[in-house]
Write an enzyme that holds these catalytic residues in place. Structure first.
Site, mmCIF file in Angstrom:
data_model
loop_
_atom_site.group_PDB
_atom_site.id
_atom_site.type_symbol
_atom_site.label_atom_id
_atom_site.label_comp_id
_atom_site.label_asym_id
_atom_site.label_seq_id
_atom_site.Cartn_x
_atom_site.Cartn_y
_atom_site.Cartn_z
ATOM 1 N N GLN A 15 0.856 -1.195 0.000
ATOM 2 C CA GLN A 15 0.000 0.000 0.000
ATOM 3 C C GLN A 15 0.892 1.245 0.000
ATOM 4 O O GLN A 15 1.499 1.571 1.016
ATOM 5 C CB GLN A 15 -0.879 -0.028 1.256
ATOM 6 C CG GLN A 15 -1.819 1.139 1.400
ATOM 7 C CD GLN A 15 -2.475 1.156 2.787
ATOM 8 O OE1 GLN A 15 -2.042 0.435 3.694
ATOM 9 N NE2 GLN A 15 -3.486 1.971 2.950
ATOM 10 N N GLY A 16 0.959 1.927 -1.139
ATOM 11 C CA GLY A 16 1.823 3.104 -1.265
ATOM 12 C C GLY A 16 1.041 4.383 -1.056
ATOM 13 O O GLY A 16 0.754 5.118 -2.010
ATOM 14 N N SER B 258 1.445 6.511 2.361
ATOM 15 C CA SER B 258 2.213 7.469 3.176
ATOM 16 C C SER B 258 3.457 7.966 2.438
ATOM 17 O O SER B 258 4.108 7.217 1.716
ATOM 18 C CB SER B 258 2.659 6.821 4.478
ATOM 19 O OG SER B 258 1.550 6.339 5.190
ATOM 20 N N SER C 100 4.808 -1.264 3.903
ATOM 21 C CA SER C 100 4.925 -2.649 4.381
ATOM 22 C C SER C 100 4.884 -3.604 3.195
ATOM 23 O O SER C 100 4.096 -3.413 2.260
ATOM 24 C CB SER C 100 3.766 -2.988 5.317
ATOM 25 O OG SER C 100 3.704 -2.069 6.378
ATOM 26 N N GLU D 230 -9.476 -1.141 6.069
ATOM 27 C CA GLU D 230 -8.175 -1.362 6.710
ATOM 28 C C GLU D 230 -8.258 -2.189 7.990
ATOM 29 O O GLU D 230 -7.367 -2.965 8.289
ATOM 30 C CB GLU D 230 -7.501 -0.017 6.996
ATOM 31 C CG GLU D 230 -6.042 -0.171 7.394
ATOM 32 C CD GLU D 230 -5.195 1.060 7.086
ATOM 33 O OE1 GLU D 230 -5.750 2.174 7.116
ATOM 34 O OE2 GLU D 230 -3.993 0.897 6.839
ATOM 35 N N GLU E 131 -3.685 9.854 18.119
ATOM 36 C CA GLU E 131 -4.266 11.211 18.148
ATOM 37 C C GLU E 131 -5.374 11.342 17.104
ATOM 38 O O GLU E 131 -6.423 11.931 17.371
ATOM 39 C CB GLU E 131 -3.172 12.266 17.910
ATOM 40 C CG GLU E 131 -2.174 12.411 19.050
ATOM 41 C CD GLU E 131 -1.175 11.251 19.138
ATOM 42 O OE1 GLU E 131 -1.004 10.523 18.137
ATOM 43 O OE2 GLU E 131 -0.576 11.057 20.216
HETATM 44 C C1 LIG Z 1 4.364 -0.721 11.381
HETATM 45 C C2 LIG Z 1 3.868 0.304 10.387
HETATM 46 C C3 LIG Z 1 3.456 -0.096 9.131
HETATM 47 C C4 LIG Z 1 3.009 0.842 8.200
HETATM 48 N N1 LIG Z 1 2.649 0.397 6.934
HETATM 49 C C5 LIG Z 1 2.253 1.304 6.001
HETATM 50 C C6 LIG Z 1 1.960 0.885 4.659
HETATM 51 O O1 LIG Z 1 2.043 -0.304 4.321
HETATM 52 N N2 LIG Z 1 1.601 1.814 3.756
HETATM 53 C C7 LIG Z 1 1.486 3.136 4.065
HETATM 54 O O2 LIG Z 1 1.120 3.926 3.194
HETATM 55 N N3 LIG Z 1 1.776 3.590 5.336
HETATM 56 C C8 LIG Z 1 2.161 2.694 6.289
HETATM 57 N N4 LIG Z 1 2.473 3.121 7.569
HETATM 58 C C9 LIG Z 1 2.469 4.551 7.833
HETATM 59 C C10 LIG Z 1 1.351 5.012 8.753
HETATM 60 O O3 LIG Z 1 0.123 4.999 8.062
HETATM 61 C C11 LIG Z 1 1.763 6.415 9.202
HETATM 62 O O4 LIG Z 1 2.909 6.272 10.036
HETATM 63 C C12 LIG Z 1 0.664 7.107 9.961
HETATM 64 O O5 LIG Z 1 -0.416 7.407 9.123
HETATM 65 C C13 LIG Z 1 1.190 8.417 10.597
HETATM 66 O O6 LIG Z 1 1.783 9.221 9.634
HETATM 67 P P1 LIG Z 1 3.248 9.831 9.877
HETATM 68 O O7 LIG Z 1 4.165 8.719 10.257
HETATM 69 O O8 LIG Z 1 3.594 10.639 8.678
HETATM 70 O O9 LIG Z 1 3.118 10.784 11.140
HETATM 71 P P2 LIG Z 1 2.460 12.235 11.165
HETATM 72 O O10 LIG Z 1 1.163 12.214 10.448
HETATM 73 O O11 LIG Z 1 3.481 13.210 10.741
HETATM 74 O O12 LIG Z 1 2.176 12.400 12.706
HETATM 75 C C14 LIG Z 1 3.198 12.752 13.640
HETATM 76 C C15 LIG Z 1 2.530 12.951 14.995
HETATM 77 O O13 LIG Z 1 1.603 14.056 14.904
HETATM 78 C C16 LIG Z 1 0.302 13.634 15.305
HETATM 79 N N5 LIG Z 1 -0.723 14.287 14.466
HETATM 80 C C17 LIG Z 1 -0.732 14.386 13.119
HETATM 81 N N6 LIG Z 1 -1.854 15.028 12.702
HETATM 82 C C18 LIG Z 1 -2.573 15.335 13.821
HETATM 83 C C19 LIG Z 1 -3.818 15.967 14.049
HETATM 84 N N7 LIG Z 1 -4.577 16.429 13.037
HETATM 85 N N8 LIG Z 1 -4.249 16.099 15.328
HETATM 86 C C20 LIG Z 1 -3.499 15.626 16.369
HETATM 87 N N9 LIG Z 1 -2.302 15.021 16.212
HETATM 88 C C21 LIG Z 1 -1.844 14.867 14.957
HETATM 89 C C22 LIG Z 1 0.282 12.138 15.042
HETATM 90 O O14 LIG Z 1 -0.688 11.489 15.845
HETATM 91 C C23 LIG Z 1 1.713 11.730 15.424
HETATM 92 O O15 LIG Z 1 1.840 11.577 16.809
HETATM 93 C C24 LIG Z 1 2.934 2.212 8.520
HETATM 94 C C25 LIG Z 1 3.336 2.631 9.812
HETATM 95 C C26 LIG Z 1 3.795 1.698 10.733
HETATM 96 C C27 LIG Z 1 4.218 2.174 12.085
#
Ligand SMILES: Cc1cc2nc3c(=O)[nH]c(=O)nc-3n(C[C@H](O)[C@H](O)[C@H](O)COP(=O)(O)OP(=O)(O)OC[C@H]3O[C@@H](n4cnc5c(N)ncnc54)[C@H](O)[C@@H]3O)c2cc1C
Length: 379
Positions: free
Chosen positions: A124-125, A127, A159, A242, A362
């Site tokens: 799933q591309g 993020s 992933s 999901e 969050e």
């Molecule tokens: C084990 C694992 C597997 C994953 N697999 C995939 C995958 O296969 N494909 C894929 O596309 N993604 C994948 N992800 C990514 C995952 O979807 C993102 O990590 C997640 O959506 C958070 O985005 P970010 O890491 O950019 O953090 P950010 O969105 O930058 O968030 C950083 C912090 O800010 C907080 N925050 C952000 N916006 C708000 C808001 N509006 N209000 C309050 N707090 C906020 C968040 O809660 C977090 O604590 C995976 C992540 C993990 C950990």
């Protein structure tokens, strides 16, 4: 909420139990993640051969046409037998249902079969480095190029990309667009120049997810899903699938961990400490509440046809409870539980990602605040 199974649900469960009793997934390989993934993929092949892969898929697409409750039973029974989730879990839960909803005949014909058998693995591309919770900020660019598209950009945390033949890719096709407009959903072929997968090492030492660099990757018009510019709606279909069913799997797995911890503590006399016993009881209660909330969500969905906020709540509960449980194990068992490579150290470290993957705590709290408590949207 009705927790009684109907005669046909009981028959489904008994048939599945019979099959699982005769079909052991074999010992779980430890310490070699490629062997582990091969084990899960092999398990999916066996499920598919016996008609147990994609139980919730409609019969005309090769599934079993299981009801929501039967699907929940499937995940519970799988976990009860300590069997793994199928290797191509993102294909089965996300790509398949999205292609069924938005795909044309040729796309369905091409992709659904190999997803079901695990012959072709999906990732799933979505993020990107600057687009996670804020998915509408996707910057990966797909530019019209002759009879197809040229794609440039970067995805992250992808992933299974290192195992995947196909990717559900969200890209911006209208460079002048903002936010959720002007996005398109591609079924991207990973086996081409222009697609580079760089594994990321996780805190557990494994590399389950990756960076995905797209530098002139190609997609044809036939690989656009749901039409140009319609990517946001197609992506929402993917995300709405999901968490389907997984809460039922996770609650059983956590109950097994609670039982294992209780046994280990009892053996060492750890339960004589009332603080430890209290903390264990608290986690056990959280796991039971998770189970009941998952069933409550299921009942609502069956009665109204609309998913309620429970799927966000179960994800929130699971991630919290799993972190509390694994922390308790380490606190109560002491340094033994932290030995590198031990079961509890692995569980503790893997649980850290639970509050991020599939929607952060969050974001889920925001959903609960707005949809359950009716609080105003944060500005
Ligand atoms: C084990 C694992 C597997 C994953 N697999 C995939 C995958 O296969 N494909 C894929 O596309 N993604 C994948 N992800 C990514 C995952 O979807 C993102 O990590 C997640 O959506 C958070 O985005 P970010 O890491 O950019 O953090 P950010 O969105 O930058 O968030 C950083 C912090 O800010 C907080 N925050 C952000 N916006 C708000 C808001 N509006 N209000 C309050 N707090 C906020 C968040 O809660 C977090 O604590 C995976 C992540 C993990 C950990």
């Amino acid at each position: 909420m009705d927790l009684t199974f109907t005669p046909s649900e009981t028959a489904f469960r008994d048939e599945l139990r019979g099959w699982l009793a005769d079909n052991d997934p074999g010992p779980e390989p430890h310490g070699d993640e490629h062997a582990h993934f091969a084990w899960r993929l092999d398990w999916q092949r066996r499920l598919a051969a016996a008609g147990w892969s994609g139980v919730h898929w409609p019969v005309e697409h090769g599934g079993r046409g299981a009801t929501l409750t039967e699907s929940a039973i499937f995940f519970e029974e799988l976990a009860n037998r300590r069997a793994p989730l199928p290797g191509n879990v993102l294909g089965l839960l996300l790509a398949g249902p999205t292609i069924m909803t938005w795909g044309d005949e040729a796309q369905r014909e091409r992709h659904l079969g190999p997803i079901l058998t695990g012959e072709e693995v999906w990732c799933q591309g979505f993020s990107e480095p600057d687009a996670g919770s804020d998915l509408a900020a996707v910057k990966t660019r797909a530019a019209r190029d002759g009879d197809g598209w040229t794609i440039t950009g970067q995805k992250v945390w992808t992933s299974y990309a290192h195992h995947a033949r196909w990717c559900m890719l969200l890209a911006r096709t209208d460079p002048a667009s903002e936010r959720h407009r002007g996005l398109t959903y591609f079924l991207l072929d990973m086996e081409q120049d222009g697609v580079e997968v760089v594994p990321l090492r996780q805190i557990t030492g494994e590399s389950h997810f990756n960076e995905l660099f797209l530098d002139g990757a190609r997609a044809t018009d036939a690989q656009v899903l749901g039409g140009e510019g319609n990517g946001w709606r197609v992506a929402m279909t993917t995300l709405s699938n999901e968490r389907s069913g997984l809460a039922f799997f996770h609650q059983v797995r956590m109950r097994q961990l609670v039982d294992a911890l209780a046994a280990e503590l009892a053996e060492r006399g750890g339960l004589d400490d009332p603080r430890t016993a209290d903390a264990l009881a608290d986690v056990a209660a959280q796991v039971e509440v998770l189970r009941l909330t998952a069933y409550r969500g299921l009942t609502r969905l069956e009665r109204t046809g609309e998913p309620g906020p429970e799927s966000a709540l179960t994800k929130l509960m699971w991630s919290r409870a799993n972190q509390a449980l694994t922390q308790l194990a380490v606190d109560a068992l002491g340094p033994d539980a932290l030995t590198a490579g031990s079961r509890w150290s692995y569980e503790l470290l893997r649980a850290r990602g639970n509050t991020l993957e599939g929607g952060t705590t969050e974001i889920l709290k925001n959903i609960a605040a707005q949809r359950v408590l009716g609080l105003p949207r944060a500005s």
